[in-house]
Design a protein around this motif. Structure first.
Motif, PDB file in Angstrom:
ATOM      1  N   ASP A 214       0.853  -1.182   0.000  1.00 50.37           N
ATOM      2  CA  ASP A 214       0.000   0.000   0.000  1.00 50.37           C
ATOM      3  C   ASP A 214       0.897   1.242   0.000  1.00 50.37           C
ATOM      4  OD1 ASP A 214      -1.693   2.055   0.478  1.00 50.37           O
ATOM      5  OD2 ASP A 214      -2.814   1.064   2.088  1.00 50.37           O
TER       6      ASP A 214
ATOM      7  N   ALA B 158       9.496 -12.093  14.208  1.00 53.20           N
ATOM      8  CA  ALA B 158       8.135 -11.651  14.503  1.00 53.20           C
ATOM      9  C   ALA B 158       7.162 -12.810  14.748  1.00 53.20           C
ATOM     10  CB  ALA B 158       7.643 -10.749  13.379  1.00 53.20           C
TER      11      ALA B 158
ATOM     12  N   LYS C 203       6.582   3.744   4.251  1.00 53.59           N
ATOM     13  CA  LYS C 203       7.479   4.866   4.555  1.00 53.59           C
ATOM     14  C   LYS C 203       8.856   4.657   3.962  1.00 53.59           C
ATOM     15  CE  LYS C 203       5.083   6.068   8.817  1.00 53.59           C
ATOM     16  NZ  LYS C 203       4.989   5.464  10.140  1.00 53.59           N
TER      17      LYS C 203
ATOM     18  N   ILE D  18      17.845  -4.607  11.561  1.00 54.71           N
ATOM     19  CA  ILE D  18      17.019  -5.776  11.861  1.00 54.71           C
ATOM     20  C   ILE D  18      17.769  -7.064  11.512  1.00 54.71           C
ATOM     21  CG2 ILE D  18      15.740  -5.977   9.677  1.00 54.71           C
ATOM     22  CD1 ILE D  18      13.232  -6.315  11.504  1.00 54.71           C
TER      23      ILE D  18
ATOM     24  N   ARG E 207       2.237  -5.397  15.331  1.00 55.26           N
ATOM     25  CA  ARG E 207       1.614  -6.450  14.525  1.00 55.26           C
ATOM     26  C   ARG E 207       1.640  -7.776  15.287  1.00 55.26           C
ATOM     27  NH1 ARG E 207       0.472  -8.946   9.635  1.00 55.26           N
ATOM     28  NH2 ARG E 207       0.523  -7.084   8.386  1.00 55.26           N
TER      29      ARG E 207
ATOM     30  N   VAL F  88       2.443  -3.979   3.759  1.00 51.88           N
ATOM     31  CA  VAL F  88       2.540  -5.163   2.894  1.00 51.88           C
ATOM     32  C   VAL F  88       1.426  -6.137   3.258  1.00 51.88           C
ATOM     33  CG1 VAL F  88       4.043  -6.959   2.021  1.00 51.88           C
ATOM     34  CG2 VAL F  88       5.029  -4.842   2.901  1.00 51.88           C
ATOM     35  N   THR F  89       0.760  -6.635   2.236  1.00 52.67           N
ATOM     36  CA  THR F  89      -0.251  -7.662   2.442  1.00 52.67           C
ATOM     37  C   THR F  89       0.094  -8.847   1.554  1.00 52.67           C
ATOM     38  OG1 THR F  89      -1.851  -5.895   2.719  1.00 52.67           O
ATOM     39  CG2 THR F  89      -2.722  -8.124   2.483  1.00 52.67           C
TER      40      THR F  89
ATOM     41  N   ILE G 226      -4.769  -7.547   9.832  1.00 52.63           N
ATOM     42  CA  ILE G 226      -4.432  -6.525  10.844  1.00 52.63           C
ATOM     43  C   ILE G 226      -5.388  -5.334  10.773  1.00 52.63           C
ATOM     44  CG2 ILE G 226      -2.739  -5.291   9.410  1.00 52.63           C
ATOM     45  CD1 ILE G 226      -1.061  -5.172  12.106  1.00 52.63           C
TER      46      ILE G 226
ATOM     47  N   GLY H  15       6.430  -0.941  15.220  1.00 53.44           N
ATOM     48  CA  GLY H  15       5.344  -1.371  14.345  1.00 53.44           C
ATOM     49  C   GLY H  15       5.304  -2.890  14.233  1.00 53.44           C
ATOM     50  N   ILE H  16       6.484  -3.505  14.151  1.00 56.94           N
ATOM     51  CA  ILE H  16       6.548  -4.958  14.059  1.00 56.94           C
ATOM     52  C   ILE H  16       6.006  -5.588  15.342  1.00 56.94           C
ATOM     53  CG2 ILE H  16       8.082  -6.906  13.667  1.00 56.94           C
ATOM     54  CD1 ILE H  16      10.013  -4.919  12.305  1.00 56.94           C
TER      55      ILE H  16
ATOM     56  N   PRO I 182      10.314   5.605   9.831  1.00 59.93           N
ATOM     57  CA  PRO I 182      10.515   4.470   8.922  1.00 59.93           C
ATOM     58  C   PRO I 182      11.436   3.429   9.548  1.00 59.93           C
ATOM     59  CG  PRO I 182      10.817   6.536   7.758  1.00 59.93           C
ATOM     60  CD  PRO I 182      10.670   6.880   9.209  1.00 59.93           C
TER      61      PRO I 182
ATOM     62  N   PRO J 159      -1.525   6.135   8.173  1.00 57.29           N
ATOM     63  CA  PRO J 159      -0.345   5.463   8.707  1.00 57.29           C
ATOM     64  C   PRO J 159       0.099   6.082  10.023  1.00 57.29           C
ATOM     65  CG  PRO J 159       0.246   6.860   6.852  1.00 57.29           C
ATOM     66  CD  PRO J 159      -1.244   6.846   6.924  1.00 57.29           C
ATOM     67  N   HIS J 160       0.758   5.259  10.849  1.00 59.16           N
ATOM     68  CA  HIS J 160       1.090   5.722  12.196  1.00 59.16           C
ATOM     69  C   HIS J 160       2.277   6.695  12.164  1.00 59.16           C
ATOM     70  CE1 HIS J 160       4.411   2.945  11.996  1.00 59.16           C
ATOM     71  NE2 HIS J 160       3.643   1.878  11.971  1.00 59.16           N
TER      72      HIS J 160
ATOM     73  N   TRP K 147       0.731   3.771   2.917  1.00 61.26           N
ATOM     74  CA  TRP K 147       1.219   3.450   4.257  1.00 61.26           C
ATOM     75  C   TRP K 147       2.731   3.230   4.275  1.00 61.26           C
ATOM     76  CZ3 TRP K 147      -2.523  -0.146   7.463  1.00 61.26           C
ATOM     77  CH2 TRP K 147      -3.770   0.489   7.569  1.00 61.26           C
TER      78      TRP K 147
ATOM     79  N   GLU L  75       5.524  -9.230   5.185  1.00 63.15           N
ATOM     80  CA  GLU L  75       4.314  -8.824   5.897  1.00 63.15           C
ATOM     81  C   GLU L  75       4.577  -8.740   7.400  1.00 63.15           C
ATOM     82  OE1 GLU L  75      -0.216 -10.139   5.169  1.00 63.15           O
ATOM     83  OE2 GLU L  75       0.985 -11.588   6.250  1.00 63.15           O
ATOM     84  N   TRP L  76       5.283  -9.757   7.923  1.00 64.89           N
ATOM     85  CA  TRP L  76       5.571  -9.765   9.362  1.00 64.89           C
ATOM     86  C   TRP L  76       6.462  -8.600   9.762  1.00 64.89           C
ATOM     87  CZ3 TRP L  76       3.334 -11.976  13.244  1.00 64.89           C
ATOM     88  CH2 TRP L  76       2.664 -13.198  13.086  1.00 64.89           C
ATOM     89  N   LEU L  77       7.419  -8.248   8.905  1.00 68.17           N
ATOM     90  CA  LEU L  77       8.443  -7.294   9.320  1.00 68.17           C
ATOM     91  C   LEU L  77       8.164  -5.877   8.846  1.00 68.17           C
ATOM     92  CD1 LEU L  77      11.690  -9.401   8.955  1.00 68.17           C
ATOM     93  CD2 LEU L  77      10.276  -9.014  10.960  1.00 68.17           C
ATOM     94  N   CYS L  78       7.081  -5.653   8.153  1.00 68.05           N
ATOM     95  CA  CYS L  78       6.773  -4.280   7.749  1.00 68.05           C
ATOM     96  C   CYS L  78       6.272  -3.510   8.971  1.00 68.05           C
ATOM     97  CB  CYS L  78       5.708  -4.244   6.662  1.00 68.05           C
ATOM     98  SG  CYS L  78       5.254  -2.551   6.248  1.00 68.05           S
ATOM     99  N   PRO L  79       7.006  -2.503   9.431  1.00 64.66           N
ATOM    100  CA  PRO L  79       6.569  -1.779  10.636  1.00 64.66           C
ATOM    101  C   PRO L  79       5.334  -0.930  10.383  1.00 64.66           C
ATOM    102  CG  PRO L  79       8.891  -1.357  10.119  1.00 64.66           C
ATOM    103  CD  PRO L  79       8.281  -1.981   8.927  1.00 64.66           C
ATOM    104  N   ASP L  80       5.004  -0.737   9.111  1.00 68.10           N
ATOM    105  CA  ASP L  80       3.902   0.164   8.793  1.00 68.10           C
ATOM    106  C   ASP L  80       2.680  -0.560   8.249  1.00 68.10           C
ATOM    107  OD1 ASP L  80       5.167   2.815   9.338  1.00 68.10           O
ATOM    108  OD2 ASP L  80       6.650   1.963   7.980  1.00 68.10           O
ATOM    109  N   PHE L  81       2.694  -1.875   8.323  1.00 68.56           N
ATOM    110  CA  PHE L  81       1.565  -2.708   7.882  1.00 68.56           C
ATOM    111  C   PHE L  81       1.186  -2.415   6.426  1.00 68.56           C
ATOM    112  CE2 PHE L  81       0.559  -1.133  12.300  1.00 68.56           C
ATOM    113  CZ  PHE L  81       1.359  -2.067  12.909  1.00 68.56           C
TER     114      PHE L  81
ATOM    115  N   CYS M 124      10.946   1.649  12.248  1.00 72.45           N
ATOM    116  CA  CYS M 124      10.859   1.507  13.703  1.00 72.45           C
ATOM    117  C   CYS M 124      10.323   0.130  14.062  1.00 72.45           C
ATOM    118  CB  CYS M 124       9.939   2.586  14.270  1.00 72.45           C
ATOM    119  SG  CYS M 124       9.653   2.399  16.030  1.00 72.45           S
TER     120      CYS M 124
END
Lengths: 305, 281
Positions: A247, B184, A252, B226, B36, A296-297, B12, B32-33, B27, B22-23, A250, A288-294, B29
């Motif tokens: 997306d 994660a 960054k 990471i 989730r 990726v789907t 999610i 966010g992980i 970038p 978006p929060h 979202w 998807e798991w590691l995207c801090p900004d959600f 950080c």
């Protein structure tokens, strides 16, 4: 190891007077060393000088597992040079193919278990059901190229006898058919080497290997290839719907997904990440798991009927 | 206490306040992980959003709760555990999760942490440890490793650091675990175990501060940070000798403590009921 009964062996080499080079290979943990120990003991009891050299424990992590057994009236080098092995015993199919160049051209005996233990490196693509890079030659093709030998599913034979771990003894029994030593000598050696409590099943495995007859596919007759040991067919790709989407609103642009995608199907496009090669996605969801900004789907699910 | 594992796939967006996205986090950080992983664990445990209360303190970690579409509470600095204690005692039907940071939990709220762990009230405390006060300008926190540069340690930190897991375990927490954001899915499993634990559960999440801490210390961009977590973690329970100093760069991860202790809320209610019965008589 138990002390060996040493009395009833006459040191009288008969069948093999000039000695033999036997190369035993496998993936590790299968009994390569037990075979070579049995061979070394037998040769020793027959009055030969024996030298053995091994690499073990690599368990197919890219390494090699082999044991060189050389016996003759006088042995100098403990290792077998390329093209000088009289017998190659492979406890795993692809390992046998890997060492074929060590076999004496035109005269070497090739004995292999057709059982396939596919290493992780054979995985070319992590897509579910993707074709593997495992050897595709059929046993008939390989054995047909060599002077003598056989390929048998020793693991299956051993499993039928009650313990898959005796596959190495089955192959040892098969080898005994090429070496003209009394069967009693072989049995004594197997009994001396077998771990505690397994003498009986190892003896039966040995006999099964020794008595094995090819199901009309024996060596030197590639025309009658046995269908039961054909190369495994390519698995059909399962009907999966795999997709990855980012997306842009979202994202960054931290590039975590781009750098951590094992298939490298994502890329940076200026300040944000985009899906560059969607067909490469295996649906593993790392991005998807590691995207801090959600942003990726990943979808990885069966296609609705 | 909780329903069986939910079988619906996790999305999610069902758990986020979409109008706030978006929060605000930088970038890359790691918070966010962690968010989730928390939401996926909540989904796995089958916790209803209306029965979930997330209490946050101040700092970058304090902003995490605001994006969750549940009952969320943004409290004063260092006090989320104190607020959560009152909330859980008043509303024992809620699943109370505290999201806090290394400074919020260990420095300003250090006293609240040890007493919450000592009481063993059924709260899950998620401490997002990025080793720095990110929001207020990058000051050194109680977990800033030695030699690291921050705005208050311009020539390198020299203080020993807190091992938050050892602290919580020593204070009496029933469940103590640590995981890195790089893992994660494992983090989600750990949080789900903590949520299911009846009693005080403390989870330390090793997170990355990319913009302030990573940049100042030349730790690379977000992907490099990471990826370096993989070399830093030790995926087994804590085994090092007690005389070894805590080294943030050789972290053991996993569950360190999981023990059944009397839960405070039940004891408190039984005690209150007994007192009430006495006064009525």
């Amino acid at each position: 190891m138990r002390p060996l009964p040493n009395d009833d062996f006459a040191p009288a080499p008969r069948c093999v007077e000039t000695g033999l080079n036997i190369l035993v290979v496998g993936v590790g943990g299968q009994g390569v060393l037990m075979i070579s120990k049995a061979l070394a003991l037998l040769a020793q009891r027959r009055g030969f000088e024996v030298k053995q050299s091994e690499v073990h424990g690599m368990a197919k992590r890219g390494g090699i597992v082999f044991s060189h057994v050389r016996f003759a009236p006088k042995v100098w080098s403990p290792t077998i040079a390329k093209g000088e092995a009289d017998v190659l015993i492979a406890l795993e199919w692809a390992e046998g193919l890997r060492w074929l160049d060590h076999l004496r051209p035109g005269r070497g005996v090739f004995i292999a278990d057709t059982r396939r233990i596919v290493p992780p490196f054979a995985c070319r693509s992590r897509k579910p059901g993707a074709p593997s890079a495992y050897a595709r030659e059929t046993p008939a093709e390989i054995v047909g190229r060599h002077a003598d030998g056989c390929a048998l599913d020793a693991t299956e034979i051993a499993t039928a006898l009650g313990d898959a771990r005796t596959a190495n003894t089955v192959l040892l029994g098969r080898l005994s058919a090429w070496l003209d030593y009394p069967v009693g000598d072989w049995h004594a050696v197997v009994e001396a080497i077998a771990p505690k409590g397994t003498a009986e099943i190892n003896r039966r495995a040995f006999d099964a290997g020794r008595a094995w007859t090819p199901p009309r596919t024996d060596i030197g007759d590639p025309g009658t290839a046995d269908a039961t040991v054909a190369s495994p067919p390519l698995a059909a790709l399962p009907d999966l719907h795999i997709s990855v989407a980012i997306d842009p609103a979202w994202c960054k642009g931290c590039a975590i997904c781009v750098k951590l995608c094992p298939e490298r199907c994502l890329a940076m496009d200026g300040p944000i990440a985009v899906v560059a090669t969607p067909s490469a996605c295996t649906g593993c969801r790392v991005c998807e798991w590691l995207c801090p900004d959600f942003a990726v789907t990943v979808r990885n699910e069966g296609v609705p009927a | 206490m909780l329903e069986a594992t939910r079988t619906l796939p996790f999305d999610i967006k069902d758990y986020l306040r979409l109008d706030t996205m978006p929060h605000f986090m930088c970038p890359g950080c790691g918070h966010g992980i962690a968010l989730r992983a928390l939401l996926a664990a909540v989904h796995d445990c089958g916790i209803d959003k209306d029965r979930l209360a997330v209490v946050c303190g101040i700092g970058c970690s304090g902003r995490v709760g605001g994006y969750i579409d549940a009952n969320t509470f943004h409290t004063t600095h260092g006090r989320p555990l104190a607020f959560a204690t009152g909330l859980k005692l008043a509303r024992p039907d809620l699943t109370v999760v505290v999201v806090t940071g290394d400074g919020d939990c260990l420095a300003i709220g250090g006293n609240h942490l040890i007493h919450a762990a000592r009481r063993n009230l059924d709260i899950t405390c998620l401490m997002l440890n990025n080793e720095v006060y990110g929001m207020t300008g990058g000051q050194a926190s109680p977990t800033t490793a030695a030699t690291r540069l921050t705005s208050t340690t311009p020539s390198g930190a020299i203080e020993p650091v807190f091992d938050a897991c050892a602290l919580a375990a020593a204070a009496g927490a029933g469940f103590v675990g640590r995981e890195v954001t790089r893992q994660a899915p494992a983090l989600k499993t750990l949080i789900a175990r903590a949520l299911r634990h009846p009693g005080f559960a403390f989870v330390e999440v090793m997170s990355d501060c990319t913009e302030i801490y990573g940049r100042k210390n030349d730790l690379g961009e977000a992907p490099e940070m990471i990826l370096s977590q993989k070399a830093d973690m030790r995926p087994e329970a804590r085994r090092d000798a007690p005389d070894q100093p805590f080294r943030p760069n050789a972290l053991p991860t996993g569950v360190f403590v999981e023990r059944d202790l009397p839960e405070y809320g039940e004891r408190w209610r039984a005690h209150a009921a007994a007192l009430r019965g006495e006064t009525e008589r």
